[in-house]
Design a protein around this motif. Structure first.
Motif, PDB file in Angstrom:
ATOM      1  N   VAL A  79      -3.888  -1.568 -50.914  1.00  0.00           N
ATOM      2  CA  VAL A  79      -4.886  -0.445 -49.802  1.00  0.00           C
ATOM      3  C   VAL A  79      -4.728   0.925 -50.640  1.00  0.00           C
ATOM      4  CG1 VAL A  79      -4.589   0.971 -47.982  1.00  0.00           C
ATOM      5  CG2 VAL A  79      -7.530   0.608 -48.206  1.00  0.00           C
ATOM      6  N   ARG A  80      -3.633   1.094 -50.571  1.00  0.00           N
ATOM      7  CA  ARG A  80      -3.097   2.426 -50.993  1.00  0.00           C
ATOM      8  C   ARG A  80      -3.260   2.473 -52.773  1.00  0.00           C
ATOM      9  NH1 ARG A  80      -2.900   6.735 -50.972  1.00  0.00           N
ATOM     10  NH2 ARG A  80      -1.140   7.515 -50.746  1.00  0.00           N
ATOM     11  N   LEU A  81      -3.407   1.782 -53.330  1.00  0.00           N
ATOM     12  CA  LEU A  81      -3.469   0.810 -54.341  1.00  0.00           C
ATOM     13  C   LEU A  81      -5.445   2.091 -55.055  1.00  0.00           C
ATOM     14  CD1 LEU A  81      -2.022  -1.802 -56.626  1.00  0.00           C
ATOM     15  CD2 LEU A  81      -2.100   0.134 -56.852  1.00  0.00           C
ATOM     16  N   GLY A  82      -5.494   2.457 -54.779  1.00  0.00           N
ATOM     17  CA  GLY A  82      -6.344   3.506 -55.221  1.00  0.00           C
ATOM     18  C   GLY A  82      -7.760   4.064 -54.590  1.00  0.00           C
ATOM     19  N   LYS A  96      -1.663   2.828 -60.816  1.00  0.00           N
ATOM     20  CA  LYS A  96      -0.604   1.426 -61.538  1.00  0.00           C
ATOM     21  C   LYS A  96       0.040   1.090 -60.200  1.00  0.00           C
ATOM     22  CE  LYS A  96       1.889   4.332 -65.035  1.00  0.00           C
ATOM     23  NZ  LYS A  96       2.119   5.180 -65.543  1.00  0.00           N
ATOM     24  N   TYR A  97       0.509  -0.292 -60.759  1.00  0.00           N
ATOM     25  CA  TYR A  97       1.739  -1.225 -60.285  1.00  0.00           C
ATOM     26  C   TYR A  97       2.698  -0.637 -59.707  1.00  0.00           C
ATOM     27  CZ  TYR A  97       3.686  -4.787 -58.558  1.00  0.00           C
ATOM     28  OH  TYR A  97       4.006  -5.807 -57.139  1.00  0.00           O
ATOM     29  N   SER A  98       3.378   0.115 -58.475  1.00  0.00           N
ATOM     30  CA  SER A  98       4.607   0.570 -58.408  1.00  0.00           C
ATOM     31  C   SER A  98       5.507  -0.356 -57.508  1.00  0.00           C
ATOM     32  CB  SER A  98       4.857   2.206 -57.878  1.00  0.00           C
ATOM     33  OG  SER A  98       6.149   2.283 -57.131  1.00  0.00           O
ATOM     34  N   GLN A  99       6.617  -1.231 -58.457  1.00  0.00           N
ATOM     35  CA  GLN A  99       7.479  -2.446 -57.628  1.00  0.00           C
ATOM     36  C   GLN A  99       8.095  -1.435 -56.545  1.00  0.00           C
ATOM     37  OE1 GLN A  99       7.364  -5.647 -57.170  1.00  0.00           O
ATOM     38  NE2 GLN A  99       8.436  -5.742 -56.012  1.00  0.00           N
ATOM     39  N   ASP A 100       9.271  -0.105 -56.755  1.00  0.00           N
ATOM     40  CA  ASP A 100       9.743   0.883 -55.618  1.00  0.00           C
ATOM     41  C   ASP A 100       9.120   1.245 -54.598  1.00  0.00           C
ATOM     42  OD1 ASP A 100      11.237   0.447 -57.584  1.00  0.00           O
ATOM     43  OD2 ASP A 100      11.352   2.821 -57.994  1.00  0.00           O
TER      44      ASP A 100
END
Ligand code: GLU
Length: 453
Positions: free
Chosen positions: A262-265, A294-298
């Motif tokens: 949900v925080r992706l955007g 942007k995807y972030s694995q961290d």
């Protein structure tokens, strides 16, 4: 009442981008006390697979996204859609076209050589060809003006109609095309807001013209900007999982993934932690960012670590037993062991891998623990000290403190080898906690083993 839908083509698993689209669509419906529907666009007979339908359903279930009605299968509506396409043909909104492959490829070549955009040039638009099976039906796209809509995320989108060609609505094999079927289904399902990826903007401009000729109310549209990979390019296998269920297998928690997605955007002030229940009350489209995320694995790991630590040790014990077949319940202080490991772990899988030394003696001798023979006496003494005390954490700490002083040692000189002896690892949790959780018998047994070379 708001009605939204998620309309995957079951030609692959549910990937990260699709899962985010489904989540946003679901949350928008819930936050508006509306309905969320699921529609499988399974008309591509060759590429659609039952296996993918099942896996998409499982993925949505895992993400707690429950449709309010039984899923719709577009393939069951092929004949109905064909009928409507023929009706548009009868009414003059579509026309029959019998252009051969060769004709179409000549057309393309010619346009490319003239540096024009390759598209169907309307050759048969005004020829009144009588339709017969085996021909295609093309939509009579308006020739003048432009097509436009107000996107709930991106604002006004307006494209001149001359940029579009007369797209096919019925293929020569009698099956309707995506743009046609999607519009008809959105009408039938009474969809009020279509939320999907921004790769569908051109489709939307086509679909609204279908709505217009059928004299139906055009839904609202919200196109979600893409999720890019860490490199800033298209999201690839290297970034996120191709199948959202892979996250489950790797030991990510659904609540963490939901929060991360949900925080992706989407944002809500400075807040970062959201439960699904909370999101169902507050989600809105006006706070969806209009540029790609942007995807972030961290960051995903950060969320998962947080959510692992929100769980009680009983909940963690249960999950590890169910999903990774590791039973912390067998340990005397399993609840402490698990919460100690959860502090530093990103996934359940990491906890399960890290936990091995609680169940199995690492069998380290002094040499493999990096202790010189000259230090043996010191460890014998340390073992003796430990064996005298009641194994409570405070007492353990006191013994360690006075032992270091007595032998004039710095903490790592004892801590590092001892950690190896007790766990077989260089990086493990704090020594006093470790001794306490392992308990007196096991701790002494492991130290003793290391001394008997
Ligand atoms: N079936 C399309 C896809 O999987 C989505 C269509 C839509 O949302 O209208 O990309």
């Amino acid at each position: 009442m708001e009605v939204t839908r998620f309309a995957p083509s079951p030609t692959g698993h549910l990937h990260l981008g699709g899962a985010r689209t489904a989540l946003f669509s679901y949350l928008f419906a819930k936050a508006n006390k509306g309905k969320f529907l699921l529609r499988f666009e399974d008309t591509d007979r060759e590429r659609s697979k039952k296996e993918f339908i099942d896996s998409i359903i499982d993925s949505l279930k895992w993400m707690k996204i429950t449709p309010d009605e039984e899923p719709i299968y577009q393939s069951k509506k092929i004949s109905n859609h064909k009928e409507i396409a023929l009706k548009l043909y009868d009414q003059g909104f579509a026309y029959a076209c019998d252009c051969s492959e060769e004709q179409l490829s000549e057309m393309r070549k010619d346009q490319i050589s003239k540096k024009q955009k390759p598209m169907y040039n309307g050759l048969n638009r005004d020829k009144n060809i009588k339709f017969s099976e085996g021909m295609v039906l093309r939509f009579k796209f308006p020739l003048h003006n432009s097509s436009a809509f107000d996107d709930l995320i991106l604002g006004k989108i307006n494209v001149e109609n001359k940029e579009f060609d007369d797209f096919i609505i019925l293929r020569s094999d009698g099956t309707p095309t995506y743009n046609f079927s999607a519009a008809i289904d959105d009408i039938d399902m009474k969809i009020t807001t279509v939320i999907r990826g921004d790769d569908h903007i051109t489709n939307t401009l086509k679909q609204i013209n279908v709505f217009k000729v059928l004299d139906k109310k055009i839904p609202n549209y919200a196109h979600l900007p893409m999720v890019l990979g860490e490199s800033g390019k298209r999201l690839s296998k290297r970034d996120g999982a191709e199948d959202i269920l892979e996250y489950r297998h790797k030991g990510y928690l659904n609540d963490a993934l939901i929060n991360y997605l949900v925080r992706l955007g989407w944002s809500y002030g400075e807040e970062e932690i959201f439960s699904l229940e909370k999101l169902e009350g507050i989600f809105d489209l006006s706070h969806v960012n209009s540029s790609p995320s942007k995807y972030s694995q961290d960051l995903l790991n950060w969320y998962n670590n947080k959510y692992l630590n929100f769980l009680t040790s009983d909940e963690l014990i249960f999950k590890l037993r169910e999903d990774f077949k590791v039973d912390f319940g067998e340990l005397e202080r399993g609840d402490l062991a698990i919460s100690l490991l959860a502090k530093g772990a990103n996934t359940l899988k990491e906890i399960s891998e890290e936990s091995k030394y609680f169940f199995q003696d690492p069998l380290m001798n002094l040499e493999s623990a990096g202790i010189g023979k000259d230090k043996k006496e010191i460890f014998i003494d340390f073992k003796n000290q430990l064996s005298k005390i009641d194994f409570q954490q405070e007492e353990i700490e006191t013994v360690i403190g006075s032992f270091l002083k007595l032998h004039n040692l710095k903490f790592p000189e004892l801590g590092r080898p001892l950690r190896m002896i007790l766990t077989g690892k260089q990086n493990a949790p704090s020594i006093s906690e470790l001794l306490f959780i392992l308990g007196k018998d096991i701790s002494l047994k492991r130290i003793e083993y290391s001394l008997n070379d």
